[in-house]
Design an enzyme around this catalytic site. Structure first.
Site, PDB file in Angstrom:
ATOM      1  N   ALA A  10      38.396  46.004  36.442  1.00 17.65           N
ATOM      2  CA  ALA A  10      39.454  47.824  36.242  1.00 17.65           C
ATOM      3  C   ALA A  10      39.009  48.702  37.809  1.00 17.65           C
ATOM      4  O   ALA A  10      39.826  49.447  38.182  1.00 17.65           O
ATOM      5  CB  ALA A  10      38.060  48.764  35.616  1.00 17.65           C
ATOM      6  N   GLY A  11      38.278  47.782  39.413  1.00 18.86           N
ATOM      7  CA  GLY A  11      37.717  48.394  39.964  1.00 18.86           C
ATOM      8  C   GLY A  11      39.078  48.487  41.413  1.00 18.86           C
ATOM      9  O   GLY A  11      39.998  47.230  41.004  1.00 18.86           O
ATOM     10  N   ARG A  15      38.865  46.667  49.930  1.00 18.75           N
ATOM     11  CA  ARG A  15      39.014  46.406  51.566  1.00 18.75           C
ATOM     12  C   ARG A  15      39.950  45.416  51.641  1.00 18.75           C
ATOM     13  O   ARG A  15      39.700  44.185  52.287  1.00 18.75           O
ATOM     14  CB  ARG A  15      37.004  45.512  51.438  1.00 18.75           C
ATOM     15  CG  ARG A  15      36.289  46.249  52.205  1.00 18.75           C
ATOM     16  CD  ARG A  15      34.975  46.292  52.221  1.00 18.75           C
ATOM     17  NE  ARG A  15      34.814  45.786  50.603  1.00 18.75           N
ATOM     18  CZ  ARG A  15      33.277  45.470  50.373  1.00 18.75           C
ATOM     19  NH1 ARG A  15      33.106  44.693  50.955  1.00 18.75           N
ATOM     20  NH2 ARG A  15      33.197  45.608  48.962  1.00 18.75           N
ATOM     21  N   LYS A  22      42.669  43.797  43.237  1.00 17.27           N
ATOM     22  CA  LYS A  22      42.248  42.808  44.061  1.00 17.27           C
ATOM     23  C   LYS A  22      41.832  41.534  43.114  1.00 17.27           C
ATOM     24  O   LYS A  22      42.862  40.415  43.500  1.00 17.27           O
ATOM     25  CB  LYS A  22      40.955  43.417  44.179  1.00 17.27           C
ATOM     26  CG  LYS A  22      40.108  42.223  44.215  1.00 17.27           C
ATOM     27  CD  LYS A  22      38.891  42.286  45.159  1.00 17.27           C
ATOM     28  CE  LYS A  22      37.282  43.185  44.307  1.00 17.27           C
ATOM     29  NZ  LYS A  22      36.292  43.237  44.747  1.00 17.27           N
ATOM     30  N   ASN A 170      21.551  39.327  42.659  1.00 20.78           N
ATOM     31  CA  ASN A 170      22.157  39.443  41.280  1.00 20.78           C
ATOM     32  C   ASN A 170      23.649  38.963  41.414  1.00 20.78           C
ATOM     33  O   ASN A 170      24.969  39.920  41.884  1.00 20.78           O
ATOM     34  CB  ASN A 170      22.363  41.581  40.899  1.00 20.78           C
ATOM     35  CG  ASN A 170      23.194  41.309  39.885  1.00 20.78           C
ATOM     36  OD1 ASN A 170      23.540  40.185  38.548  1.00 20.78           O
ATOM     37  ND2 ASN A 170      23.784  42.605  38.716  1.00 20.78           N
ATOM     38  N   TYR A 365      76.659  20.026  49.848  1.00 19.98           N
ATOM     39  CA  TYR A 365      75.529  20.984  48.924  1.00 19.98           C
ATOM     40  C   TYR A 365      76.418  20.413  47.600  1.00 19.98           C
ATOM     41  O   TYR A 365      77.723  20.702  47.366  1.00 19.98           O
ATOM     42  CB  TYR A 365      76.038  22.081  49.313  1.00 19.98           C
ATOM     43  CG  TYR A 365      75.877  23.182  48.394  1.00 19.98           C
ATOM     44  CD1 TYR A 365      73.917  23.891  48.088  1.00 19.98           C
ATOM     45  CD2 TYR A 365      77.041  23.974  47.313  1.00 19.98           C
ATOM     46  CE1 TYR A 365      74.579  24.619  47.417  1.00 19.98           C
ATOM     47  CE2 TYR A 365      76.856  24.667  47.012  1.00 19.98           C
ATOM     48  CZ  TYR A 365      75.407  25.051  46.563  1.00 19.98           C
ATOM     49  OH  TYR A 365      74.819  25.913  45.833  1.00 19.98           O
ATOM     50  N   TYR A 386      81.533  28.551  44.566  1.00 19.61           N
ATOM     51  CA  TYR A 386      81.507  30.108  44.016  1.00 19.61           C
ATOM     52  C   TYR A 386      83.208  30.263  44.948  1.00 19.61           C
ATOM     53  O   TYR A 386      83.007  30.570  46.146  1.00 19.61           O
ATOM     54  CB  TYR A 386      80.555  30.984  45.056  1.00 19.61           C
ATOM     55  CG  TYR A 386      80.601  32.432  45.042  1.00 19.61           C
ATOM     56  CD1 TYR A 386      80.338  33.126  43.689  1.00 19.61           C
ATOM     57  CD2 TYR A 386      79.989  32.665  46.641  1.00 19.61           C
ATOM     58  CE1 TYR A 386      80.099  34.642  43.824  1.00 19.61           C
ATOM     59  CE2 TYR A 386      80.381  34.456  46.312  1.00 19.61           C
ATOM     60  CZ  TYR A 386      80.060  34.938  45.058  1.00 19.61           C
ATOM     61  OH  TYR A 386      79.427  36.518  44.913  1.00 19.61           O
ATOM     62  N   ALA A 422      88.159  10.253  51.775  1.00 17.34           N
ATOM     63  CA  ALA A 422      87.318  11.149  52.525  1.00 17.34           C
ATOM     64  C   ALA A 422      87.905  12.116  53.130  1.00 17.34           C
ATOM     65  O   ALA A 422      89.752  12.569  53.689  1.00 17.34           O
ATOM     66  CB  ALA A 422      87.372  10.275  53.890  1.00 17.34           C
TER      67      ALA A 422
HETATM   68  C1  UD1 Z   1      27.872  44.693  41.774  1.00 16.93           C
HETATM   69  C2  UD1 Z   1      25.990  44.822  41.233  1.00 16.93           C
HETATM   70  C3  UD1 Z   1      25.663  44.129  41.487  1.00 16.93           C
HETATM   71  C4  UD1 Z   1      25.746  42.844  42.299  1.00 16.93           C
HETATM   72  C5  UD1 Z   1      27.087  43.263  42.581  1.00 16.93           C
HETATM   73  C6  UD1 Z   1      27.288  41.961  42.894  1.00 16.93           C
HETATM   74  C7  UD1 Z   1      26.235  47.211  40.037  1.00 16.93           C
HETATM   75  C8  UD1 Z   1      25.420  48.557  39.645  1.00 16.93           C
HETATM   76  N1  UD1 Z   1      26.063  46.323  40.583  1.00 16.93           N
HETATM   77  O1  UD1 Z   1      27.679  45.570  42.414  1.00 16.93           O
HETATM   78  O2  UD1 Z   1      24.108  44.300  41.540  1.00 16.93           O
HETATM   79  O3  UD1 Z   1      24.965  41.982  43.174  1.00 16.93           O
HETATM   80  O4  UD1 Z   1      27.480  43.509  41.303  1.00 16.93           O
HETATM   81  O5  UD1 Z   1      28.877  41.560  43.683  1.00 16.93           O
HETATM   82  O6  UD1 Z   1      26.362  46.274  38.551  1.00 16.93           O
HETATM   83  N2  UD1 Z   1      33.817  47.575  38.260  1.00 16.93           N
HETATM   84  C9  UD1 Z   1      35.277  48.861  37.331  1.00 16.93           C
HETATM   85  N3  UD1 Z   1      34.518  49.159  37.263  1.00 16.93           N
HETATM   86  C10 UD1 Z   1      33.763  50.422  37.447  1.00 16.93           C
HETATM   87  C11 UD1 Z   1      33.135  49.744  38.620  1.00 16.93           C
HETATM   88  C12 UD1 Z   1      33.082  48.159  39.011  1.00 16.93           C
HETATM   89  O7  UD1 Z   1      35.274  47.233  36.190  1.00 16.93           O
HETATM   90  O8  UD1 Z   1      34.053  50.991  37.427  1.00 16.93           O
HETATM   91  C13 UD1 Z   1      34.309  45.863  38.395  1.00 16.93           C
HETATM   92  C14 UD1 Z   1      35.055  46.070  39.440  1.00 16.93           C
HETATM   93  O9  UD1 Z   1      36.484  45.630  39.205  1.00 16.93           O
HETATM   94  C15 UD1 Z   1      34.574  44.120  40.035  1.00 16.93           C
HETATM   95  C16 UD1 Z   1      33.039  44.282  39.176  1.00 16.93           C
HETATM   96  O10 UD1 Z   1      33.315  45.240  38.578  1.00 16.93           O
HETATM   97  O11 UD1 Z   1      35.325  43.448  39.909  1.00 16.93           O
HETATM   98  C17 UD1 Z   1      31.575  44.668  39.828  1.00 16.93           C
HETATM   99  O12 UD1 Z   1      32.189  46.221  40.869  1.00 16.93           O
HETATM  100  P1  UD1 Z   1      31.557  46.537  42.538  1.00 16.93           P
HETATM  101  O13 UD1 Z   1      31.679  47.999  42.560  1.00 16.93           O
HETATM  102  O14 UD1 Z   1      31.835  45.831  43.105  1.00 16.93           O
HETATM  103  O15 UD1 Z   1      30.039  46.527  42.271  1.00 16.93           O
HETATM  104  P2  UD1 Z   1      29.258  46.366  43.187  1.00 16.93           P
HETATM  105  O16 UD1 Z   1      28.779  47.616  44.253  1.00 16.93           O
HETATM  106  O17 UD1 Z   1      29.403  44.981  44.215  1.00 16.93           O
HETATM  107 CA    CA Z   2      31.537  43.501  44.794  1.00 19.18          CA
END
Ligand code: UD1
Ligand code: CA
Length: 456
Positions: A10-11, A15, A22, A170, A365, A386, A422
């Protein structure tokens, strides 16, 4: 035990500096979210739910072929909130749910299967997929207890000095006992440096109820996420090398694997030899014993046994066995070339069928045509398909000889066993067995050069 998975997508991915979400950026020709869906599916989970939000419709459209459910996260309030949005998917289910993100495409189905085993055999309430890295900057840190269990995850921005030194991170992938996750997810709050609902805080909630939490460490190569174009290119490189290795293991020769670009869904049979600079895309199938000399792009096409291709572009088409293509041929969609045929240099073929043993060797062609077998096209033939308004059809029977520099003004039919002189411009049907000549007769004006005073 019942297994399902949630993929967070959903993000927005600021960047990437992109107008598309993404997770729809491609690695080795396939959208990252579709790579993750396919890999999760291969690991034999029963249901998959994709959490969408930013540009949800685009993500839905790109994944419409997949057998997945969707949950909708209106506002991106954090990874914990994203999982809250998937509660309807989890409700009433018992077993394990694995959670992945749509921007970490290098995870493999073997590892996912091992994750479920580790989680279920260890009777954990949650298992965190972790990696040891040189530079943990930006990642959540894994804090382990003496017995090896994970006691909490601290986000980079919330770390104290000791925690910042931890280099086990993580990955953002997890496995949970569904009922434990359901009973703790609503208790998350957003009292942290980013004001987000962190999924990682579920760990501490589970721990406070004596739940076991495992840490399953895997190589960073599989957990690496994509947040920028640079990381996208790094993921591409890892994936490319995996794909190329697989084909070589299956008996395909790659002269220079570092410069061979094969999409994730391409199939290649053994004893095919591929020179550098080839780009094979989509659902292309290359049968055995083909030779792909340098620099072709082949997309969504079927190349049968023992075909030789050089420096050509082939799109959505089929090439029969023992045929040669190129150099510099352009075969456009919906073309079928027969067996033992020849499509030579600077030949363009569009939406046409060409029969077995037919040779179109140079500078020609062919568009919207049906051409029989055993024909020979002279250099510089043009199918004039054409008329300025519509595309018309040309039909040519078997064993026709089309002289150099012929124009075939469509719609027109040339029957079998014919010759065209030809330089002819053919506008009428050529009957079976005939020779057609359609050009002005030659006239010689004797002494003309001298009379004009042009003699040197
Ligand atoms: C998250 C982890 C972090 C880990 C890292 C690995 C948490 C709080 N932190 O951080 O510990 O090391 O991933 O990459 O979970 N997303 C949604 N909805 C939201 C927020 C995020 O769908 O509201 C999705 C994003 O699209 C993305 C993924 O979740 O694909 C990770 O979200 P992101 O905000 O990148 O988390 P990080 O801050 O990287
Ligand atoms: Ca991330």
């Amino acid at each position: 035990m019942y297994k399902c998975a949630i993929i967070l997508a959903a993000g927005e991915g600021k960047r990437m500096k992109s107008s598309i979400p993404k997770v729809l950026h491609k690695v080795c020709g396939k959208e990252m979210v579709n790579i993750v869906i396919d890999v999760v599916e291969e690991s034999r989970v029963e249901n998959i739910d994709v959490v969408i939000g930013r540009e949800a419709e685009k993500v839905k459209d790109a994944t419409f072929k997949k057998n997945v459910a969707y949950s909708f996260q209106q506002k991106q309030l954090g990874t914990g909130h994203a999982v809250m949005c998937a509660k309807d998917f989890l409700r009433g289910k018992k077993g394990s749910v694995a959670i992945f993100t749509g921007d970490a495409p290098l995870i493999t189905s073997e590892t996912i299967a091992k994750l479920f085993d580790f989680h279920e055999n260890g009777r954990y309430k949650a298992t965190i997929v972790t990696s040891i890295v040189d530079n943990p900057e930006g990642y959540g840190r894994i804090i382990r207890q003496k017995d090896g269990q994970v006691c909490k995850i601290v986000e980079h921005k919330d770390c104290n000095e000791e925690e910042l030194k931890v280099n086990e991170i993580n990955s953002g992938m997890y496995c949970f006992d569904i009922e434990s996750l359901m009973s703790s997810i609503d208790r998350l709050n957003n009292n942290n440096a980013q004001g987000e609902y962190y999924l990682t805080d579920v760990i501490e909630i589970l721990k406070s109820h004596e739940g076991k939490v495992g840490g399953f460490s895997i190589p960073f190569e599989e957990t690496m996420g994509v947040n920028s174009r640079i990381q996208l290119s790094q993921a591409e490189k890892v994936m490319r090398s995996r794909i190329n290795r697989k084909h070589m293991e299956n008996g395909v020769t790659l002269i220079d694997p570092d410069n061979t670009y094969i999409g994730l869904d391409v199939q290649i049979e053994n004893d095919t030899i591929i020179y550098p600079g080839n780009v094979l895309q989509g659902n292309t199938i290359i049968k055995r014993e083909c030779i792909l000399y340098p620099n072709s792009r082949i997309d969504n096409s079927v190349i049968n046994e023992n075909v030789t291709i050089q420096s050509s572009v082939i799109l959505d088409s089929k090439i029969g066995c023992n045929t040669t293509v190129g150099p510099y041929a352009y075969i456009r969609p919906q073309t079928t070339i027969g067996k033992s045929a020849r499509i030579g240099d600077f030949v363009e073929v569009k939406k046409s069928t060409i029969g077995d043993n037919t040779k179109v060797s140079h500078l020609t062609y062919i568009g919207d045509a049906e051409i029989g077998s055993g024909c020979n096209f002279g250099c510089g033939t043009v199918v004039v398909n054409y008329d300025g308004k519509v595309k018309n059809k040309t039909i040519i029977g078997d064993n026709s000889f089309i002289g150099c520099n012929t124009n075939l003004v469509s719609p027109v039919t040339v029957k079998s066993n014919t010759y065209i002189a030809a330089g002819s411009t053919i506008t009428k049907e050529v009957p079976e067995g005939a020779l057609a000549i359609a050009r002005a007769r030659q006239k010689n004006i004797e002494g003309w050069v001298e009379k004009k005073g042009l003699k040197k």
